[in-house]
Design a protein around this motif. Structure first.
Motif, PDB file in Angstrom:
ATOM      1  N   ALA A 460       0.838  -1.200   0.000  1.00 47.17           N
ATOM      2  CA  ALA A 460       0.000   0.000   0.000  1.00 47.17           C
ATOM      3  C   ALA A 460       0.879   1.258   0.000  1.00 47.17           C
ATOM      4  CB  ALA A 460      -0.925  -0.013   1.208  1.00 47.17           C
ATOM      5  N   ARG A 461       2.009   1.175   0.683  1.00 45.66           N
ATOM      6  CA  ARG A 461       2.922   2.324   0.703  1.00 45.66           C
ATOM      7  C   ARG A 461       3.422   2.629  -0.715  1.00 45.66           C
ATOM      8  NH1 ARG A 461       7.442   2.098   5.110  1.00 45.66           N
ATOM      9  NH2 ARG A 461       6.042   3.491   6.233  1.00 45.66           N
ATOM     10  N   THR A 462       3.797   1.599  -1.460  1.00 44.15           N
ATOM     11  CA  THR A 462       4.253   1.854  -2.836  1.00 44.15           C
ATOM     12  C   THR A 462       3.121   2.493  -3.653  1.00 44.15           C
ATOM     13  OG1 THR A 462       3.648  -0.351  -3.668  1.00 44.15           O
ATOM     14  CG2 THR A 462       5.894  -0.094  -2.854  1.00 44.15           C
ATOM     15  N   CYS A 463       1.891   2.043  -3.421  1.00 43.97           N
ATOM     16  CA  CYS A 463       0.757   2.616  -4.156  1.00 43.97           C
ATOM     17  C   CYS A 463       0.599   4.093  -3.835  1.00 43.97           C
ATOM     18  CB  CYS A 463      -0.543   1.904  -3.804  1.00 43.97           C
ATOM     19  SG  CYS A 463      -0.594   0.213  -4.360  1.00 43.97           S
ATOM     20  N   SER A 464       0.742   4.442  -2.549  1.00 46.54           N
ATOM     21  CA  SER A 464       0.469   5.832  -2.212  1.00 46.54           C
ATOM     22  C   SER A 464       1.610   6.727  -2.704  1.00 46.54           C
ATOM     23  CB  SER A 464       0.164   5.997  -0.725  1.00 46.54           C
ATOM     24  OG  SER A 464       1.330   6.109   0.004  1.00 46.54           O
ATOM     25  N   ILE A 465       2.834   6.219  -2.726  1.00 45.26           N
ATOM     26  CA  ILE A 465       3.941   7.013  -3.289  1.00 45.26           C
ATOM     27  C   ILE A 465       3.676   7.290  -4.772  1.00 45.26           C
ATOM     28  CG2 ILE A 465       6.400   6.982  -3.905  1.00 45.26           C
ATOM     29  CD1 ILE A 465       6.815   5.226  -1.371  1.00 45.26           C
ATOM     30  N   LEU A 466       3.216   6.254  -5.460  1.00 36.77           N
ATOM     31  CA  LEU A 466       2.975   6.412  -6.898  1.00 36.77           C
ATOM     32  C   LEU A 466       1.798   7.343  -7.157  1.00 36.77           C
ATOM     33  CD1 LEU A 466       3.608   2.729  -8.008  1.00 36.77           C
ATOM     34  CD2 LEU A 466       5.060   4.716  -8.505  1.00 36.77           C
ATOM     35  N   ALA A 469       3.020  10.750  -6.730  1.00 42.81           N
ATOM     36  CA  ALA A 469       3.906  11.134  -7.832  1.00 42.81           C
ATOM     37  C   ALA A 469       3.100  11.483  -9.085  1.00 42.81           C
ATOM     38  CB  ALA A 469       4.875   9.998  -8.139  1.00 42.81           C
ATOM     39  N   GLY A 470       1.993  10.792  -9.265  1.00 40.92           N
ATOM     40  CA  GLY A 470       1.183  11.042 -10.455  1.00 40.92           C
ATOM     41  C   GLY A 470       1.830  10.561 -11.745  1.00 40.92           C
ATOM     42  N   GLU A 471       2.885   9.771 -11.636  1.00 37.69           N
ATOM     43  CA  GLU A 471       3.543   9.226 -12.832  1.00 37.69           C
ATOM     44  C   GLU A 471       4.270   7.934 -12.444  1.00 37.69           C
ATOM     45  OE1 GLU A 471       7.243  10.799 -14.108  1.00 37.69           O
ATOM     46  OE2 GLU A 471       7.449  12.135 -12.383  1.00 37.69           O
ATOM     47  N   ARG A 472       4.755   7.225 -13.451  1.00 31.83           N
ATOM     48  CA  ARG A 472       5.465   5.972 -13.153  1.00 31.83           C
ATOM     49  C   ARG A 472       6.983   6.150 -13.181  1.00 31.83           C
ATOM     50  NH1 ARG A 472       3.622   1.293 -16.764  1.00 31.83           N
ATOM     51  NH2 ARG A 472       4.586   0.096 -15.102  1.00 31.83           N
TER      52      ARG A 472
END
Ligand code: ARG
Length: 568
Positions: A460-466, A469-472
């Motif tokens: 979930a942390r990786t999801c919220s960072i992404l 960021a609004g981009e990959r």
């Protein structure tokens, strides 16, 4: 890391040929390469003592000679240290390659892609109808399903079979008990629990009144003779039980391709019994028909009882032949507790003796026993922990933890379910399957330590960072350091781990990989700024690395039947 191992072993193979005039296959060298336990020593190492005999030089000499002969852009340094050849990979290039590879392959990254549509049949879960579906079934259910997911991931065509224990003398008992003490309403309302209660009551009452056993035998005989009323009851008991099991399967995201249980094979046994007779494999022992397995150091395999009725192995043999004909499997996997190992070894041998040339495609995958908070299970007395209760308890606890931490959150019930169930699955699959495990519920549910909630939380942390960021992100040419390299190295081992998990029928390899990946990602997250990084190129590179972690962690969780909420 496999591609680097491959590349390096090819380089080594030609260096050895040049320097020592000895031919060594790259594959052989690849097996000798190790990951140094201490990252300071390097990223890959060749212990040269493994070569001294072949090359007729001391390990120190070999390491020195090879070190000075190898140069390659993928490696930033090659050092000879005490008979070891240590290689350090070029961080920037390496991370870029791994992240690029993951982005290109997406959810397929890590798949060995060697299934080529071959078929694997998996027989798992398979509870006995009208008996409790308890934590003893956790192993077969989650190991079996993970194996199905792993083989599907590798490109096999998988058939999941729930070989329901839907035939046998227990039905005589439940029918008897139902007629004496049960009612349609109670069974409809109480489901399996009510059937189990009837079964348990039967055993209690039969202690005082042994004639009940005769009644039960007679009821089962009627069932075997297709008595209409008993058949209707039997079908209904199965339906009620299945309804219940399916609730548990739904929590785990499990669907079966076939529910052909033991009863399905009733009319398929005579043909196999005839084969056994024709091949002179049956011996009469005290009235029963057996296959003598003395030569193979096993007790005899029982085929027919004295009264001519069939047995568990008889049915398994008929089922295997049917499955071979129906699915033409390349492998048939059976997941059960280690307590059944002898049963499988016996009938696998009998299938071989019968001349079926696919007998070597039968695989038994055993697992150890489970106790909960130190307590062993007692099945007979009805004193068991049901799988569903275990999950419900976990979901309840997670719900209250979440209510405390995050009262506002939307979709909480779904998340609590995913985390509660995931906690149990993860905890169970953290161990080598063959080890006996003692379940400590508190430990399993903790958000700290090596638990399912921790792994899902990291995802979930990786999801919220992404999301922030609004981009990959993009790798570009930003200068990368040891934190990024460490994380990319873990990501790079994923394909090897998948292979290992499949070859050893061992989902815990994936669970342990997930823990390594989470630890590495959390270190990276702690030590490096991602979204807040001032250097634009570096920020985008770190976002890309986070994105790659998100992809691989998501795939890995999926392979061990864990759901992956984007917010917890
Ligand atoms: N119903 C059995 C039990 O609960 C497990 C069946 C395993 N599969 C098989 N083909 N024998 O013990």
């Amino acid at each position: 890391m496999q591609f680097l191992k491959n590349k390096l072993s090819n380089i080594l193979s030609s260096s050895i040929k040049e320097q020592f005039a000895v031919e060594m296959a790259a594959a052989e060298l690849s097996d000798m390469l190790e990951y140094p336990p201490d990252e300071d020593k390097g990223d890959l190492a060749l212990p040269c003592f493994k070569l001294s005999r072949t090359l007729r030089k001391s390990p120190v000499q070999i390491a020195d000679i090879l070190a000075s002969s190898i140069e390659d852009a993928d490696f930033s340094s090659v050092e000879a240290v005490n008979g070891y050849l240590n290689f350090r990979v070029n961080a920037g290039q390496f991370v870029k390659r791994i992240v690029g590879d993951i982005r290109r392959k997406g959810e397929k990254y890590g798949s060995p892609e060697n299934g080529n549509g071959k078929t694997v049949v998996l027989d798992y879960s398979s509870p006995n109808v009208a008996k409790p579906f308890h934590i003893g079934h956790l192993g077969t259910t989650v190991i079996g399903h993970s194996l199905k997911l792993l083989f599907s991931f590798a490109g096999y065509n998988c058939v999941g079979i729930n070989y329901l224990g839907d035939w046998g003398t227990q039905f005589g008992k439940v029918i008897t008990a139902y007629r004496l003490w049960g009612s349609r309403e109670e069974v409809e309302a109480g489901g399996v629990d009510e059937l189990v209660a009837l079964y348990v009551r039967f055993h209690q009452e039969a202690e005082n009144d042994p004639s009940l056993n005769d009644t039960a035998r007679a009821e089962f005989a009627k069932l075997e003779a297709h008595d209409e009323e008993n058949i209707a009851l039997w079908k209904w008991f199965i339906e009620v039980s299945l309804r219940e099991y399916k609730k548990t399967y739904k929590l785990l995201g499990i669907e079966f391709d076939s529910y052909n249980g033991e009863s399905f094979y009733t009319d398929k046994m005579p043909e196999q019994i005839q084969v056994l007779r024709d091949k002179n494999l049956l011996e009469i022992d005290d009235g029963a028909s057996i296959v003598n397995l003395e030569k193979y150091n096993m007790p005899p395999c029982l085929i027919l009882k004295r009264d001519g009725s069939t047995l568990y192995p008889t049915r398994d043999i008929a089922a295997a032949v049917y499955r071979k004909r129906t699915y033409d499997f390349d492998k048939a996997i059976y997941v059960t507790s280690a307590g059944q190992s002898l049963h499988f070894a016996q009938w696998f041998k009998v299938v071989e003796m019968m001349g079926y040339d696919w007998s070597d495609k039968l695989v038994h995958v055993p697992y150890g026993t489970v106790s909960i908070n130190g307590a062993k299970l007692a099945t007979r007395s009805g004193n068991v922990i049901l799988l569903r209760d275990l999950f419900e308890q976990a979901i309840e606890k997670v719900t209250s933890i979440m209510e405390e931490k995050n009262p506002e959150m939307k979709g909480r019930t779904d998340v609590a379910e995913a985390v509660g169930v995931g906690a149990i699955v993860f905890y169970y699959l953290s161990n080598n399957r063959i080890r006996d495990i003692n379940f400590m519920l508190e430990d399993a549910l903790s958000f700290e330590g090596n638990t399912g909630p921790y792994a899902q939380y990291t995802y979930a942390r990786t999801c919220s960072i992404l999301e922030k960021a609004g981009e990959r992100g993009e790798m570009g040419d930003a200068p990368l350091g040891s934190h990024e390299l460490s994380l990319a190295k873990v990501l790079a081992t994923f394909p090897e781990k998948v292979n290992q998990a499949i070859e050893q029928y061992e989902p815990s390899v994936i669970t342990r990989f997930i823990l390594d990946l989470c630890a590495s990602f959390n270190r990276f997250y702690h030590d490096c700024k991602i979204n807040n990084c001032e250097d634009g190129d570096l920020r985008r590179a770190r976002i890309a690395l986070t994105d790659a972690t998100n992809t691989v962690l998501g795939t890995a969780l999926g392979l061990i039947c864990m759901k992956k909420p984007e917010k917890i």
